[in-house]
Scaffold this motif. Sequence first.
Motif, PDB file in Angstrom:
ATOM      1  N   GLU A  40       0.982  -1.142   0.117  1.00  0.00           N
ATOM      2  CA  GLU A  40       0.085   0.185  -0.116  1.00  0.00           C
ATOM      3  C   GLU A  40       0.945   1.452   0.058  1.00  0.00           C
ATOM      4  O   GLU A  40       0.325   2.196  -0.343  1.00  0.00           O
ATOM      5  CB  GLU A  40      -0.843  -0.118   1.244  1.00  0.00           C
ATOM      6  CG  GLU A  40      -1.865  -1.077   1.175  1.00  0.00           C
ATOM      7  CD  GLU A  40      -2.649  -1.406   2.467  1.00  0.00           C
ATOM      8  OE1 GLU A  40      -2.416  -0.356   3.296  1.00  0.00           O
ATOM      9  OE2 GLU A  40      -3.471  -2.296   2.512  1.00  0.00           O
ATOM     10  N   CYS A  41       2.160   1.339   0.533  1.00  0.00           N
ATOM     11  CA  CYS A  41       3.266   2.362   0.255  1.00  0.00           C
ATOM     12  C   CYS A  41       4.604   1.697   0.283  1.00  0.00           C
ATOM     13  O   CYS A  41       4.597   0.678   0.789  1.00  0.00           O
ATOM     14  CB  CYS A  41       2.844   3.131   1.663  1.00  0.00           C
ATOM     15  SG  CYS A  41       3.910   4.716   1.525  1.00  0.00           S
ATOM     16  N   PHE A  42       5.136   2.568  -0.474  1.00  0.00           N
ATOM     17  CA  PHE A  42       6.699   2.176  -0.577  1.00  0.00           C
ATOM     18  C   PHE A  42       7.573   3.200   0.043  1.00  0.00           C
ATOM     19  O   PHE A  42       7.186   4.374   0.309  1.00  0.00           O
ATOM     20  CB  PHE A  42       7.105   2.223  -1.897  1.00  0.00           C
ATOM     21  CG  PHE A  42       6.169   1.152  -2.853  1.00  0.00           C
ATOM     22  CD1 PHE A  42       7.197  -0.220  -2.739  1.00  0.00           C
ATOM     23  CD2 PHE A  42       5.209   1.224  -3.555  1.00  0.00           C
ATOM     24  CE1 PHE A  42       6.592  -1.140  -3.409  1.00  0.00           C
ATOM     25  CE2 PHE A  42       4.512   0.400  -4.326  1.00  0.00           C
ATOM     26  CZ  PHE A  42       5.173  -0.984  -4.175  1.00  0.00           C
ATOM     27  N   ASP A  54       2.499   9.529 -11.378  1.00  0.00           N
ATOM     28  CA  ASP A  54       2.368   8.376 -12.248  1.00  0.00           C
ATOM     29  C   ASP A  54       2.180   7.131 -11.494  1.00  0.00           C
ATOM     30  O   ASP A  54       1.742   5.910 -12.261  1.00  0.00           O
ATOM     31  CB  ASP A  54       3.428   8.294 -13.187  1.00  0.00           C
ATOM     32  CG  ASP A  54       3.309   9.764 -14.101  1.00  0.00           C
ATOM     33  OD1 ASP A  54       2.095  10.139 -14.404  1.00  0.00           O
ATOM     34  OD2 ASP A  54       4.271  10.096 -14.698  1.00  0.00           O
ATOM     35  N   PHE A  55       2.737   6.851 -10.365  1.00  0.00           N
ATOM     36  CA  PHE A  55       2.856   5.502  -9.630  1.00  0.00           C
ATOM     37  C   PHE A  55       1.707   5.399  -8.851  1.00  0.00           C
ATOM     38  O   PHE A  55       0.637   6.282  -8.377  1.00  0.00           O
ATOM     39  CB  PHE A  55       3.865   5.685  -8.517  1.00  0.00           C
ATOM     40  CG  PHE A  55       5.319   5.519  -9.091  1.00  0.00           C
ATOM     41  CD1 PHE A  55       6.241   4.506  -9.330  1.00  0.00           C
ATOM     42  CD2 PHE A  55       5.945   6.898  -9.669  1.00  0.00           C
ATOM     43  CE1 PHE A  55       7.291   4.342  -9.753  1.00  0.00           C
ATOM     44  CE2 PHE A  55       7.148   6.836 -10.260  1.00  0.00           C
ATOM     45  CZ  PHE A  55       7.916   5.713 -10.335  1.00  0.00           C
ATOM     46  N   LEU A  56       1.215   3.941  -8.841  1.00  0.00           N
ATOM     47  CA  LEU A  56       0.027   3.435  -8.297  1.00  0.00           C
ATOM     48  C   LEU A  56      -0.136   3.741  -6.667  1.00  0.00           C
ATOM     49  O   LEU A  56      -0.912   4.013  -6.120  1.00  0.00           O
ATOM     50  CB  LEU A  56      -0.129   1.996  -8.596  1.00  0.00           C
ATOM     51  CG  LEU A  56      -1.571   1.339  -8.072  1.00  0.00           C
ATOM     52  CD1 LEU A  56      -2.646   2.049  -8.723  1.00  0.00           C
ATOM     53  CD2 LEU A  56      -1.501  -0.217  -8.281  1.00  0.00           C
ATOM     54  N   ARG A  57       1.169   3.479  -5.934  1.00  0.00           N
ATOM     55  CA  ARG A  57       1.085   3.586  -4.614  1.00  0.00           C
ATOM     56  C   ARG A  57       2.061   4.883  -4.190  1.00  0.00           C
ATOM     57  O   ARG A  57       3.094   5.066  -5.016  1.00  0.00           O
ATOM     58  CB  ARG A  57       1.641   2.373  -4.131  1.00  0.00           C
ATOM     59  CG  ARG A  57       0.718   1.104  -4.310  1.00  0.00           C
ATOM     60  CD  ARG A  57      -0.508   1.269  -3.796  1.00  0.00           C
ATOM     61  NE  ARG A  57      -1.091  -0.067  -3.796  1.00  0.00           N
ATOM     62  CZ  ARG A  57      -2.394  -0.127  -3.575  1.00  0.00           C
ATOM     63  NH1 ARG A  57      -3.210   0.664  -3.602  1.00  0.00           N
ATOM     64  NH2 ARG A  57      -3.072  -1.395  -3.943  1.00  0.00           N
ATOM     65  N   PRO A  58       1.715   5.652  -3.260  1.00  0.00           N
ATOM     66  CA  PRO A  58       2.712   6.628  -2.769  1.00  0.00           C
ATOM     67  C   PRO A  58       4.229   5.884  -2.379  1.00  0.00           C
ATOM     68  O   PRO A  58       4.425   4.925  -1.859  1.00  0.00           O
ATOM     69  CB  PRO A  58       2.076   7.146  -1.682  1.00  0.00           C
ATOM     70  CG  PRO A  58       1.141   6.226  -0.860  1.00  0.00           C
ATOM     71  CD  PRO A  58       0.626   5.319  -2.252  1.00  0.00           C
TER      72      PRO A  58
END
Length: 539
Positions: free
Chosen positions: A366-368, A384-388
């Motif tokens: 869910e988060c990187f 552009d990234f799916l996850r923050p």
Amino acid sequence: MSSEPTTSFSSSGEDAITRTIDIQPDGPDVGSSGTVAFEEFYEIERTAKELVKGGYQRIALQFPDELLHDSVPIFRRLKSRISELDSTSTSELYVLADTSYGSCCVDEVAAQHVNSDVVVHYGHACMTLTSRLPVIYVFGQKLLNVQAGINELIRAFDAENPLGLNEDRKAILIKHDVVYTHLARAILATLRELLSARNPSIPVFYNEIQTSSTPVGTAASATPGVSTNVETTGVSETPGAHQEPSNVEIPLEHTTVFYIGEESLGLTNLLMTNASCDVYTYSPSKGTAVLASGRTNKLLMRRYAAVQKARDADVFGILVGTLGVASYLPLISHLRKLLARRRKKSYTISVGKLNPAKLANFLEVECFVLVACPENSLVAGEKDFLRPIVTPYELEIAMQVEQSWTGRYVLDFGRLLADAKEEDQAKPEQDEGEEGDENDPDRPVFSLITGTYRQAKQYGGTEREVATLVEGTSALVLRNQDGQVAKIESAAGQFLQQRTYRGLEMHIGEDAPSVLEQGRSGIARGYQDDRAHQEIASS
């Protein structure tokens, strides 16, 4: 005339080979008047002398993409000059042509592929200390009109302070892009001369930029490289002097920063890590100076939004973006412990260059959290990234029980670990029963992103059990208060159980075939069915 079969699910892959990458070549403008010569720009003489003095036998030359076109001439001239300085030298030179995660970082992994003794790093550098190999930096020597640049910086400062030098600003810190390191002495002398007629009591500080470094842990590695934060002890007023503690201590909020260089990630980090300072920048290409710290609040507000998204996440992916920065292993261990104490699930993922398609493969995350050098910690095009994607310091803020942020921003690994150690020592030990509602699994959490309450997922055991899990060996059995074996939930397993499409799964014991049958054989474009051949032969 036959053609290669293609479908919407596959392609020939030819575009990956024929695709053209636009690179803006950089380097010396050889042949025109008023330019720097090739060997002077790349400091062939100094590099060869340092290599001979160090007695290095296997030398790796690392170039960014924009300087790779000069790699062969540099290789030849450097090898020739080493032979002239030491006729008995048997050293071997290697050009690292792969594009690393960040060209500003030293690619120790690629250098170790050739068992290198030293890395000569060309071009822009973030100056983070390495953990394995010594480094010789060659920044390049770009030209600069020092007098015009300092005059523009003072003019921009006077425009914001009509009465002259502000009394609240008791010190000036000069910073510049590394390509102007060879002009540091002239920059300081010019600035000090122009300020002496206005207010000679104001000190001018400068963080010395080293042209070489040794791995962390050696005696020579005590001197750090360039820091983007004003909160440093060991600034010197004379270039070339070692960074010894200064007798003048100026608070951070009373310091003005003069920066010479173009717009870059280094400038962005400088603004964010020194939010309480006035930062004036001079662009050599435009010839103008402006007050750049006016956009610092917008940058910090964007990062605060990312912190709130991280606060809503329960499953984290720790992205190891580079392996050449010192203290990255202790930092990864610290992040794992931090997430485990908050009952969060974490995965450690080693990546090269980040792109949205690559990170989209980890849907359960869910988060990187990106572990990289300061200049690569903030990802361009994050929308552009799916996850923050957050930095380690932003994760620290997100994991606070009572969240508070004064605007202080830290990107340095060493300082982040030191602050975490101080907090752990200052934190009083409390019993498991005295934790209150902090670890209550039924406690709702309010989300500033959605404006609603959410139920946070809980992974792992209590804080004491988690500490045993992190510090202990791989063979570990967790037990609850009743002495029963506790169940450790898997975020990936839970995600797979909740998915709608489960694919072509085969359940053991349900309609399992009793007799093995011969399948198809041959290449993908011309399968042969053995059963069909047998029927044709029998007929």
